[in-house]
Design a protein around this motif. Structure first.
Motif, PDB file in Angstrom:
ATOM      1  N   PRO A 275       0.808  -1.222   0.000  1.00 39.06           N
ATOM      2  CA  PRO A 275       0.000   0.000   0.000  1.00 39.06           C
ATOM      3  C   PRO A 275       0.837   1.266   0.000  1.00 39.06           C
ATOM      4  CG  PRO A 275      -0.061  -1.045   2.162  1.00 39.06           C
ATOM      5  CD  PRO A 275       0.618  -2.007   1.243  1.00 39.06           C
ATOM      6  N   ARG A 276       2.028   1.212   0.585  1.00 40.68           N
ATOM      7  CA  ARG A 276       2.860   2.406   0.635  1.00 40.68           C
ATOM      8  C   ARG A 276       3.438   2.742  -0.731  1.00 40.68           C
ATOM      9  NH1 ARG A 276       2.766  -0.219   5.240  1.00 40.68           N
ATOM     10  NH2 ARG A 276       2.611   0.925   7.207  1.00 40.68           N
ATOM     11  N   ILE A 277       3.779   1.713  -1.492  1.00 38.91           N
ATOM     12  CA  ILE A 277       4.240   1.953  -2.856  1.00 38.91           C
ATOM     13  C   ILE A 277       3.088   2.481  -3.702  1.00 38.91           C
ATOM     14  CG2 ILE A 277       5.123   0.832  -4.938  1.00 38.91           C
ATOM     15  CD1 ILE A 277       6.773  -0.976  -3.189  1.00 38.91           C
ATOM     16  N   ALA A 278       1.900   1.922  -3.501  1.00 38.50           N
ATOM     17  CA  ALA A 278       0.720   2.431  -4.207  1.00 38.50           C
ATOM     18  C   ALA A 278       0.480   3.897  -3.863  1.00 38.50           C
ATOM     19  CB  ALA A 278      -0.503   1.590  -3.855  1.00 38.50           C
ATOM     20  N   GLN A 279       0.669   4.244  -2.591  1.00 38.44           N
ATOM     21  CA  GLN A 279       0.466   5.627  -2.164  1.00 38.44           C
ATOM     22  C   GLN A 279       1.435   6.580  -2.852  1.00 38.44           C
ATOM     23  OE1 GLN A 279      -1.906   6.820   0.399  1.00 38.44           O
ATOM     24  NE2 GLN A 279      -1.384   8.621  -0.809  1.00 38.44           N
ATOM     25  N   SER A 280       2.680   6.122  -3.040  1.00 33.47           N
ATOM     26  CA  SER A 280       3.649   7.004  -3.692  1.00 33.47           C
ATOM     27  C   SER A 280       3.255   7.283  -5.131  1.00 33.47           C
ATOM     28  CB  SER A 280       5.049   6.397  -3.623  1.00 33.47           C
ATOM     29  OG  SER A 280       5.151   5.230  -4.429  1.00 33.47           O
ATOM     30  N   PHE A 281       2.667   6.298  -5.810  1.00 31.83           N
ATOM     31  CA  PHE A 281       2.200   6.538  -7.179  1.00 31.83           C
ATOM     32  C   PHE A 281       1.021   7.506  -7.185  1.00 31.83           C
ATOM     33  CE2 PHE A 281      -0.659   5.497 -10.720  1.00 31.83           C
ATOM     34  CZ  PHE A 281       0.181   5.760 -11.784  1.00 31.83           C
ATOM     35  N   VAL A 282       0.105   7.319  -6.262  1.00 32.07           N
ATOM     36  CA  VAL A 282      -1.053   8.217  -6.163  1.00 32.07           C
ATOM     37  C   VAL A 282      -0.591   9.650  -5.910  1.00 32.07           C
ATOM     38  CG1 VAL A 282      -3.062   8.796  -4.743  1.00 32.07           C
ATOM     39  CG2 VAL A 282      -2.687   6.439  -5.464  1.00 32.07           C
ATOM     40  N   ASP A 283       0.375   9.817  -5.017  1.00 32.68           N
ATOM     41  CA  ASP A 283       0.886  11.155  -4.726  1.00 32.68           C
ATOM     42  C   ASP A 283       1.574  11.763  -5.938  1.00 32.68           C
ATOM     43  OD1 ASP A 283      -0.040  11.028  -2.131  1.00 32.68           O
ATOM     44  OD2 ASP A 283       1.841  10.272  -1.316  1.00 32.68           O
TER      45      ASP A 283
ATOM     46  N   ARG B  85       3.467  16.994  -1.678  1.00 36.40           N
ATOM     47  CA  ARG B  85       2.021  17.252  -1.629  1.00 36.40           C
ATOM     48  C   ARG B  85       1.659  17.967  -0.335  1.00 36.40           C
ATOM     49  NH1 ARG B  85      -2.025  12.725  -3.187  1.00 36.40           N
ATOM     50  NH2 ARG B  85      -3.305  14.599  -3.240  1.00 36.40           N
ATOM     51  N   THR B  86       0.994  19.068  -0.479  1.00 39.34           N
ATOM     52  CA  THR B  86       0.606  19.843   0.698  1.00 39.34           C
ATOM     53  C   THR B  86      -0.877  20.160   0.721  1.00 39.34           C
ATOM     54  OG1 THR B  86       1.146  21.897  -0.477  1.00 39.34           O
ATOM     55  CG2 THR B  86       2.872  20.929   0.895  1.00 39.34           C
ATOM     56  N   ASP B  87      -1.624  19.684  -0.304  1.00 38.03           N
ATOM     57  CA  ASP B  87      -3.041  20.023  -0.364  1.00 38.03           C
ATOM     58  C   ASP B  87      -3.824  19.221   0.669  1.00 38.03           C
ATOM     59  OD1 ASP B  87      -4.432  17.544  -2.113  1.00 38.03           O
ATOM     60  OD2 ASP B  87      -2.294  17.901  -2.457  1.00 38.03           O
TER      61      ASP B  87
ATOM     62  N   MET C 284       0.941  11.101  -9.099  1.00 39.17           N
ATOM     63  CA  MET C 284      -0.064  11.477 -10.083  1.00 39.17           C
ATOM     64  C   MET C 284      -0.812  12.739  -9.668  1.00 39.17           C
ATOM     65  SD  MET C 284       0.369   9.447 -12.535  1.00 39.17           S
ATOM     66  CE  MET C 284      -1.051   9.997 -13.508  1.00 39.17           C
ATOM     67  N   ALA C 285      -0.979  12.932  -8.371  1.00 40.63           N
ATOM     68  CA  ALA C 285      -1.659  14.141  -7.903  1.00 40.63           C
ATOM     69  C   ALA C 285      -0.884  15.392  -8.285  1.00 40.63           C
ATOM     70  CB  ALA C 285      -1.855  14.079  -6.397  1.00 40.63           C
ATOM     71  N   LEU C 286       0.450  15.280  -8.285  1.00 35.57           N
ATOM     72  CA  LEU C 286       1.267  16.411  -8.707  1.00 35.57           C
ATOM     73  C   LEU C 286       1.092  16.705 -10.192  1.00 35.57           C
ATOM     74  CD1 LEU C 286       4.574  15.691  -6.760  1.00 35.57           C
ATOM     75  CD2 LEU C 286       2.722  17.262  -6.148  1.00 35.57           C
ATOM     76  N   LYS C 287       0.607  15.723 -10.933  1.00 31.25           N
ATOM     77  CA  LYS C 287       0.320  15.908 -12.357  1.00 31.25           C
ATOM     78  C   LYS C 287      -1.162  16.229 -12.598  1.00 31.25           C
ATOM     79  CE  LYS C 287       3.995  13.070 -14.294  1.00 31.25           C
ATOM     80  NZ  LYS C 287       4.442  14.094 -15.259  1.00 31.25           N
ATOM     81  N   ASN C 288      -1.862  16.530 -11.499  1.00 30.14           N
ATOM     82  CA  ASN C 288      -3.299  16.885 -11.560  1.00 30.14           C
ATOM     83  C   ASN C 288      -4.173  15.747 -12.066  1.00 30.14           C
ATOM     84  OD1 ASN C 288      -2.901  19.602 -10.649  1.00 30.14           O
ATOM     85  ND2 ASN C 288      -2.148  20.117 -12.703  1.00 30.14           N
ATOM     86  N   VAL C 289      -3.762  14.517 -11.752  1.00 33.16           N
ATOM     87  CA  VAL C 289      -4.578  13.338 -12.038  1.00 33.16           C
ATOM     88  C   VAL C 289      -4.913  12.698 -10.703  1.00 33.16           C
ATOM     89  CG1 VAL C 289      -4.679  11.074 -13.133  1.00 33.16           C
ATOM     90  CG2 VAL C 289      -3.506  12.968 -14.284  1.00 33.16           C
TER      91      VAL C 289
ATOM     92  N   SER D 108      -6.640  17.868   0.436  1.00 32.55           N
ATOM     93  CA  SER D 108      -7.467  16.784  -0.111  1.00 32.55           C
ATOM     94  C   SER D 108      -6.655  15.551  -0.436  1.00 32.55           C
ATOM     95  CB  SER D 108      -8.184  17.262  -1.385  1.00 32.55           C
ATOM     96  OG  SER D 108      -7.232  17.601  -2.386  1.00 32.55           O
ATOM     97  N   ARG D 109      -5.436  15.476   0.102  1.00 33.65           N
ATOM     98  CA  ARG D 109      -4.536  14.362  -0.212  1.00 33.65           C
ATOM     99  C   ARG D 109      -5.213  13.018  -0.006  1.00 33.65           C
ATOM    100  NH1 ARG D 109       1.190  13.032   2.841  1.00 33.65           N
ATOM    101  NH2 ARG D 109       1.494  10.997   1.910  1.00 33.65           N
ATOM    102  N   VAL D 110      -5.070  12.143  -1.010  1.00 29.19           N
ATOM    103  CA  VAL D 110      -5.616  10.799  -0.917  1.00 29.19           C
ATOM    104  C   VAL D 110      -4.680   9.948  -0.070  1.00 29.19           C
ATOM    105  CG1 VAL D 110      -6.235   8.729  -2.205  1.00 29.19           C
ATOM    106  CG2 VAL D 110      -6.710  10.985  -3.177  1.00 29.19           C
ATOM    107  N   GLN D 111      -5.194   9.325   0.947  1.00 31.01           N
ATOM    108  CA  GLN D 111      -4.403   8.440   1.772  1.00 31.01           C
ATOM    109  C   GLN D 111      -5.179   7.160   2.008  1.00 31.01           C
ATOM    110  OE1 GLN D 111      -3.453  10.921   5.224  1.00 31.01           O
ATOM    111  NE2 GLN D 111      -1.309  10.709   4.635  1.00 31.01           N
ATOM    112  N   PHE D 112      -4.451   6.076   2.011  1.00 34.19           N
ATOM    113  CA  PHE D 112      -5.070   4.783   2.254  1.00 34.19           C
ATOM    114  C   PHE D 112      -4.823   4.376   3.695  1.00 34.19           C
ATOM    115  CE2 PHE D 112      -5.171   0.124   2.214  1.00 34.19           C
ATOM    116  CZ  PHE D 112      -6.398  -0.073   1.609  1.00 34.19           C
ATOM    117  N   ASN D 113      -5.811   3.793   4.318  1.00 38.19           N
ATOM    118  CA  ASN D 113      -5.677   3.337   5.691  1.00 38.19           C
ATOM    119  C   ASN D 113      -4.973   1.991   5.704  1.00 38.19           C
ATOM    120  OD1 ASN D 113      -5.922   2.698   8.360  1.00 38.19           O
ATOM    121  ND2 ASN D 113      -8.130   2.375   8.311  1.00 38.19           N
ATOM    122  N   TYR D 114      -3.723   1.985   6.220  1.00 38.92           N
ATOM    123  CA  TYR D 114      -2.933   0.768   6.240  1.00 38.92           C
ATOM    124  C   TYR D 114      -3.319  -0.154   7.379  1.00 38.92           C
ATOM    125  CZ  TYR D 114       0.078   3.846   3.467  1.00 38.92           C
ATOM    126  OH  TYR D 114       0.574   4.711   2.553  1.00 38.92           O
TER     127      TYR D 114
END
Length: 277
Positions: free
Chosen positions: A10-18, A72-74, A20-25, A76-82
């Motif tokens: 999940p932590r590796i998945a989180q890094s990808f999500v973060d 990421r400082t917004d 992509m968020a910097l790319k506005n996806v 609305s950051r997406v975070q997964f509950n580990y």
């Protein structure tokens, strides 16, 4: 949600999500069986997200992904509950592994426990690496069985945790056949190298564990769900280096570790090349 990809960590998945968020996806993480799946809501983002995921799978430990979460400082950051509160430990052990992983774990654990109640010498006599080889050449199991022997509890537990963690990943993502191949090849070649270079008096699953590590480190380019946090790989490589430097004592089977790492990396390279071809 439109599926982009899936990962085991999940932590590796989180890094990808973060990233992509910097790319506005905006991506989301959800659980599906034993995996952490990444998806996007908007169809217009799907192609771009999948293309980025392919590059991410090639090198998930790249600095641009590791730094994304810090950037990421917004609010609305997406975070997964580990957290896994409420999930029984035995259930977690089962879903994070597979039958082959658990059978080898159980056999190794039983032999290790039997060694603690006075049977260590008998077990070693039956299972140790051939010495001298010409007198025991017909007892072919001895080329493999040192991998399932441990006399020290700390050694046993250390190896079983890594076997469960890495073997479970490989069995779930690639298949039981691949895990069996890695176990047999890792045991044979790591035992063989240690036996030829140093001698027969060694034991432990460490050589196989390093085979799994070498495979995962290379084959995650084909199977992104195998990707490990770089700190895990770094720890094991540092451990290998400390062994060869003599800082862990003379009882460490350093050549078994090296042989296992090489055979796993070669198998991972072969599997990756097969995908590319």
């Amino acid at each position: 949600m439109n599926l982009v990809g899936r990962l085991n960590d999940p932590r590796i998945a989180q890094s990808f999500v973060d990233y992509m968020a910097l790319k506005n996806v905006q991506c989301h993480i959800a659980t599906q069986d034993q995996y952490f799946v990444i998806g996007v809501e908007n169809n217009s983002d799907l192609d771009a997200a999948r293309a980025e995921f392919e590059m991410f799978a090639e090198n998930p430990s790249h600095a641009r992904y590791r730094s994304a979460s810090w950037e990421r400082t917004d609010s609305s950051r997406v975070q997964f509950n580990y957290g896994s509160s409420g999930t029984p430990l035995l259930h977690q052990l089962w879903v994070q592994a597979g039958p082959v992983t658990l059978v080898i774990l159980a056999v190794t654990l039983i032999i290790g426990l039997l060694s603690q109640i006075g049977l260590a010498q008998d077990l070693f006599s039956m299972l140790h690496f051939p010495a001298p080889f010409d007198q025991q050449v017909s007892q072919i199991w001895r080329l493999f069985t040192p991998a399932i022997m441990h006399f020290a509890l700390a050694h046993l537990l250390f190896n079983l945790v890594w076997w469960w963690y890495l073997g479970g990943r490989i069995e779930r993502e690639v298949g039981a056949g691949k895990l069996i191949t890695l176990f047999l090849a890792g045991a044979l070649l790591s035992n063989g190298l240690q036996g030829v270079v140093v001698g027969p008096n060694f034991l432990g699953l460490s050589g196989v564990v390093y085979a799994l590590l070498g495979y995962v480190a290379v084959a995650h380019r084909r199977y992104p769900a195998l990707a490990l946090p770089p700190a895990y790989i770094g720890f094991m490589l540092v451990w290998l280096g400390l062994g060869f430097a003599g800082l862990l004592g003379s009882h460490i089977a350093n050549f078994a570790h090296l042989g296992g790492l090489l055979v796993g990396a070669v198998q991972g390279f072969i599997d990756t090349r097969q995908k590319q071809s």
